[in-house]
Write a protein that holds these residues in place. Structure first.
Motif, mmCIF file in Angstrom:
data_model
loop_
_atom_site.group_PDB
_atom_site.id
_atom_site.type_symbol
_atom_site.label_atom_id
_atom_site.label_comp_id
_atom_site.label_asym_id
_atom_site.label_seq_id
_atom_site.Cartn_x
_atom_site.Cartn_y
_atom_site.Cartn_z
ATOM 1 N N ARG A 282 94.607 -1.129 15.444
ATOM 2 C CA ARG A 282 94.513 -0.503 16.797
ATOM 3 C C ARG A 282 95.815 -0.310 17.363
ATOM 4 N N THR A 283 97.056 -0.556 17.076
ATOM 5 C CA THR A 283 98.239 0.130 17.553
ATOM 6 C C THR A 283 98.105 1.499 16.967
ATOM 7 N N GLU B 13 86.672 -2.670 19.257
ATOM 8 C CA GLU B 13 87.566 -1.909 20.234
ATOM 9 C C GLU B 13 88.264 -0.639 19.358
ATOM 10 N N ASN C 140 87.191 -5.039 14.144
ATOM 11 C CA ASN C 140 87.289 -5.268 15.948
ATOM 12 C C ASN C 140 86.698 -3.987 16.637
ATOM 13 N N GLY D 231 94.565 -5.596 14.387
ATOM 14 C CA GLY D 231 95.546 -5.542 15.185
ATOM 15 C C GLY D 231 96.484 -4.197 14.917
ATOM 16 N N PRO E 264 101.235 -5.766 14.163
ATOM 17 C CA PRO E 264 100.828 -4.660 15.043
ATOM 18 C C PRO E 264 101.975 -3.719 15.300
ATOM 19 N N ALA F 103 95.848 4.300 18.296
ATOM 20 C CA ALA F 103 96.265 5.068 19.483
ATOM 21 C C ALA F 103 96.935 6.184 19.295
#
Lengths: 385, 291, 288
Positions: free
Chosen positions: A118-119, A140, A138, A115, A89, A122
């Motif tokens: 996701r970072t 999210e 994932n 992982g 990540p 953002a």
């Protein structure tokens, strides 16, 4: 006195080294206006997951090459910039920042695991650069914001589909669920367990194992004691291949339905004979002419059969190219173009985007017959929502 | 409850593999005070190299095994000679970083040579499965446990009955004293690395047979757990090390059996921390004299 | 101004370097000065990051509150974990801390409060006077945190307790004989080192806006320890040099693709063989 002197020299030395090093990195790559349309791809190009990152990168590269061979986008070539995140990540930040700030890409493709994705998401959202996620599941990820899109079904949908298959195709009533302990395994197995129970089945065994595990004898011993009539394996091929072969060796011979992690040629190599008859979610319709053509061209170019990460990397790039055609080559133009795509046909099949930037697509299942993947069933999306 | 013997058996098989690896770690630390984390890498090379010898070059198993053991032993000696010997007497952290560098280099070299994905391992021994009531035993499990125990007994004999072995034990107890009485530490170091690395190579082959696959990442965590076994058992105690290895194997199997396979590493390492807090020198360890 | 001078990619690296300097300098206090080998520094980095993540997402705390909170929590965990750990036979501490790092990572994966396998996302970015920090703002915050860490470590080492600490490292027995409470100083050094790792964790959490169990792995601990050793253990600027080099070298080697980590590993081996004291090091045992 002498000590202070030494310290000061060292401080100066350190500081100047530091400045020189940073200046080395400040030169922008985008100087001398390249006319190319630059798309960034990040993923694990080294480390344990390197096969997935590189396979996916090849897929994107091939889509770009094909487009360039046909004259590119209004005469402008498509250039792919890649960055390695090792599926870690924190490395995802440096990788995506390299693409966003040094290579100044017009959009980004994630060829990575959840992982790192996701970072990275953002940062792409913050920079207002569209990002298309090719295979991370994932749920999210896309919640990072309106710039993040995905061309792969989220874990929950796949879990529902596996349960439906086990119940309807396998006529099973007692399921043992073995899943890998991470977001991938958790999201798929939870949905599968719920849906299986909702469809009138009973989950008699439900346990996780660690990523990287190799010895599943204990887990299988336990699962066998619960006397299931179907095994749901939610895993990647490395663990899944060993799990399936050890299950068969220890005499657990019930039918197996598995997640898309097992839809890779490596699974067959690892599980050998034990792979025969296993049914797995695959996110691709093997029989479609588009996929056949892709697989043939991919194998000719890279000397191995493409797997799911490769074909989804390919589709991620195709979606972006379509978006650029409908919008323009600026990040916001790409975003606008993505919003204009109503129905998209790639090599994996046809899908539409939901308002949440997730896909609505048929769920495909493969079966291993004579040591080869064969198209098995297609389930309409309505059934697995 | 009838599955308990099955879980214990599974634990014994894994514990045996840890023991084969842990011996080398125990001796290198005991005599040279090196935390030889790269040992897991040697074990991985054992697995990968034997894969090539068996599957690609189609050597007969005995020849492949012998070659693997020799190459691994040579690799160990090479490390001792060029990475560790120049650092002798340096802070233990320095050798530790060097060792981590070696591990990183080996892993990534293996990824370049063999590719990062796991490979199916040729099963040159036909699998036999024996069923005793509810217990399933394979001939591989028996082979692993019996071979390991035989090797450990052999090692004990060497340590207790030969000059080299006695010199090793003396050096473990007191390295400076050993040097004073004329024991050649350089020669001893070569011997220890050769034997330890050869055993690691055997472990790599057995793992390939037992698990049916090998991959470039197989060594790191395995090596760490073997080192945990050494520490739990007590540094400098060969018997303690073997005990520690089986303890970890059994704890892992029982955790997977009665708690959750997903918590296995957490519980193994929590146990390590607890054991050391209660017995700072391990279960059978003495306080090591700081040379 | 910083934007203008460096460009965004360099700022990203500066941010990363600052966090690594903070981690390396705090580990230097534990390993370099107090002589306690730790391969589990990422555990405190993780505890700090998760503390900030939980407090900011569940209770709406801003970075300016989560930073001291994370520091406090990691200081306390440093004391609690440090006290029994330091009883362990000297070199075994490396393995105990390694174990602790893996246990913390495993707990993050398995507990509900840490979001289990999903981690925690949606951590707010840092705000100052109502403005969200840009890349330059983050880099500057990172540099300030690194500078504070370096200053505090320096202050400690030039104070009486610091001298005591070095005495403990050089000769624990003699230190005890002359009446230094060795255990107390060691635990204190451990906890203060943990505190700054926790602060770095909080900054990381508000920068990445997402923390997961694999964000703080054994690899992180090993990288930080390598920075300390390569730069020079027990030297004031060693961790800075180590952090800068070992952050930039892998970036510089991006073009070597698959060979990147192989070369990095060999570099560590060669560094230790030819410069075992580290670049700036003269491990004091030799200087005197």
């Amino acid at each position: 006195m002498r000590r202070t002197y030494i310290n000061r020299t060292r401080a100066l030395l350190g500081a100047s080294m530091f400045v020189v090093a940073l200046l080395l990195f400040s030169g922008g790559a985008a100087q001398g206006q390249a006319p190319d349309v630059r798309v960034g791809v990040f993923g694990p190009l080294t480390g344990e997951a390197a096969a997935d990152g590189n396979g996916c990168l090849y897929g994107t590269q091939m889509a770009a090459d094909n487009a360039n061979a046909r004259g590119g986008l209004d005469g402008r070539k498509i250039a792919v910039s890649s960055a390695d995140d090792q599926a870690v990540p924190s490395e995802g930040i440096t990788a995506v920042q390299k693409l966003l700030t040094r290579d100044r890409v017009t959009s980004v493709i994630s060829c990575s695991y959840s992982g790192a994705t996701r970072t990275a998401a953002a940062f792409a959202q913050q920079a207002k650069v569209p990002m298309v996620v090719s295979y991370a599941v994932n749920p999210e990820i896309t919640k990072a914001g309106n710039y993040i899109w995905r061309v792969f079904s989220i874990g929950g949908v796949q879990g529902n589909a596996i349960a439906v298959m086990a119940r309807e195709d396998g006529k099973a009533s007692k399921a043992a669920i073995l899943w890998v302990k991470n977001d991938y395994g958790d999201s798929i197995s939870k949905a599968a367990a719920e849906r299986f129970a909702k469809l009138g089945g009973q989950v008699v065994f439900n346990e996780s194992f660690q990523i990287g595990d190799k010895d599943f004898t204990t887990l299988i011993t336990k699962a066998r004691a619960a006397n299931p009539d179907v095994l749901l394996v939610i895993s990647y091929y490395a663990e899944g291949g060993l799990l399936v072969s050890q299950a068969r060796r220890l005499g657990l011979s019930v039918p197996i339905y598995a997640s898309d992690g097992l839809s890779a040629p490596n699974f067959i190599e690892l599980a050998g004979q034990a792979a025969e008859g296993v049914v797995m979610s695959a996110a691709t319709n093997l029989n479609s002419p588009a996929y056949k053509a892709f697989a043939k061209a991919f194998e000719a170019k890279y000397k191995y059969l493409p797997d799911s990460v490769a074909s989804h990397g390919h589709d991620a790039m195709l979606v972006l190219l379509e978006a650029i055609r409908r919008g323009d080559t600026t990040p916001n133009g790409v975003l606008k173009g993505l919003g204009l795509i109503d129905k998209f046909s790639g090599v994996n099949g046809t899908f539409t985007f939901t308002p949440a930037r997730e896909i609505v697509a048929e769920q495909s299942f493969w079966k291993i017959v004579n040591g080869q993947f064969a198209q098995y069933k297609l389930i309409p999306f309505e059934k697995v929502k | 409850m009838s599955v308990l013997p099955q879980h214990l058996l599974n634990g014994l098989a894994v514990g045996s593999l840890y023991a084969l690896l842990a011996i080398g770690l125990s001796l290198t630390y005991g005599v040279l005070r090196i935390i030889h984390i790269a040992h897991g890498g040697v074990y991985m090379i054992g697995g990968m190299l034997s894969l090539t010898l068996l599957a690609t070059l189609r050597l007969p198993p005995v020849l492949a095994l012998a070659t693997t053991v020799l190459v691994c032993a040579g690799l160990g000696v090479l490390f001792e000679r060029f990475a560790y010997r120049p650092l002798r007497g340096a802070n233990v952290i320095v050798t530790l970083i060097s060792s981590l560098g070696l591990l990183l280099a080996m892993e990534n070299l293996a990824r370049i040579v063999w590719g990062p994905v796991p490979h199916s391992y040729p099963q040159f021994l036909p699998l036999r499965v024996y069923t005793l009531g509810t217990i399933v035993i394979t001939n591989l499990q028996i082979l692993i446990v019996v071979l390991t125990i035989a090797l450990m007994i052999g090692l004990q004999w060497v340590l207790r009955r030969t000059n080299l072995g006695l010199a090793t034990l003396a050096a473990v107890q007191n390295a400076r004293g050993a040097r004073l009485v004329g024991i050649n530490i350089d020669a001893l170091a070569v011997a220890i690395f050769a034997v330890g690395s050869g055993l690691a190579g055997i472990a790599g082959v057995l793992e390939g047979l037992y698990i049916t696959s090998v991959d470039p990442s197989m060594g790191a965590m395995f090596g760490l757990k073997a080192f945990a076994a050494v520490v739990i058992g007590g540094m400098g105690s060969v018997v303690g090390t073997i005990l520690g290895a089986y303890l970890i194997g059994l704890v892992e199997a029982l955790t997977a059996a009665y708690i959750s396979a997903g918590l296995r590493d957490v519980i193994t390492f929590a146990l390590l921390v607890l054991v050391l807090m209660v017995r700072p020198s391990g279960l059978l360890g003495r306080r090591i004299e700081r040379a | 101004m910083l934007d203008f001078l460096l460009g965004p990619y360099a700022l990203t690296l500066l941010m990363l370097i600052s966090i690594n300097i903070t981690l390396a300098a705090s580990l230097n206090l534990i390993t370099g000065y107090a002589g306690q080998v730790s391969i589990g520094h990422a555990a405190f980095y993780a505890i700090g990051a998760y503390t900030a993540a939980i407090l900011s997402t569940a209770f709406g705390w801003s970075f300016w509150l989560t930073l001291p909170a994370a520091a406090l929590v990691t200081f306390a965990s440093g004391l609690i974990i440090g006290a029994p750990s330091l009883r362990v036979e000297h070199d075994f501490l490396a393995i105990v801390t390694l174990g602790l790092g893996l246990v913390v990572q495993g707990l993050a994966l398995n507990l509900n409060i840490t979001g289990g396998p999903y981690g925690i996302s949606g951590i707010p970015r840092i705000e100052l006077f109502g403005h969200q920090l840009g890349l330059a703002g983050y880099a500057l915050t990172g540099v300030v945190l690194a500078a504070i860490t370096l200053t505090v470590v320096r202050r400690i080492m030039t104070s009486r307790p610091g001298t005591a600490l070095m005495a403990v490292r050089e000769d624990p027995l003699a230190a005890e004989v002359i009446g230094i409470d060795t255990a107390r100083y060691k635990v204190l050094a451990f906890a203060i080192g943990a505190l700054f790792a926790g602060a770095a964790g909080s900054l990381y959490a508000h920068y990445a806006t997402f923390v997961g169990h694999d964000s703080f792995s054994l690899g992180t601990s090993i990288a930080v320890l390598s920075m300390v050793v390569v730069g020079g253990m027990g030297t004031q600027w060693g961790p800075v040099v180590g952090a800068v080099l070992l952050t930039l070298i892998p970036e510089l080697m991006r073009f070597t693709a698959a060979y990147r980590m192989l070369l990095y590993g060999l570099l560590l081996v060669l560094m230790m063989r030819y410069l075992p004291q580290g670049l700036l090091g003269a491990f004091p045992a030799r200087r005197r």
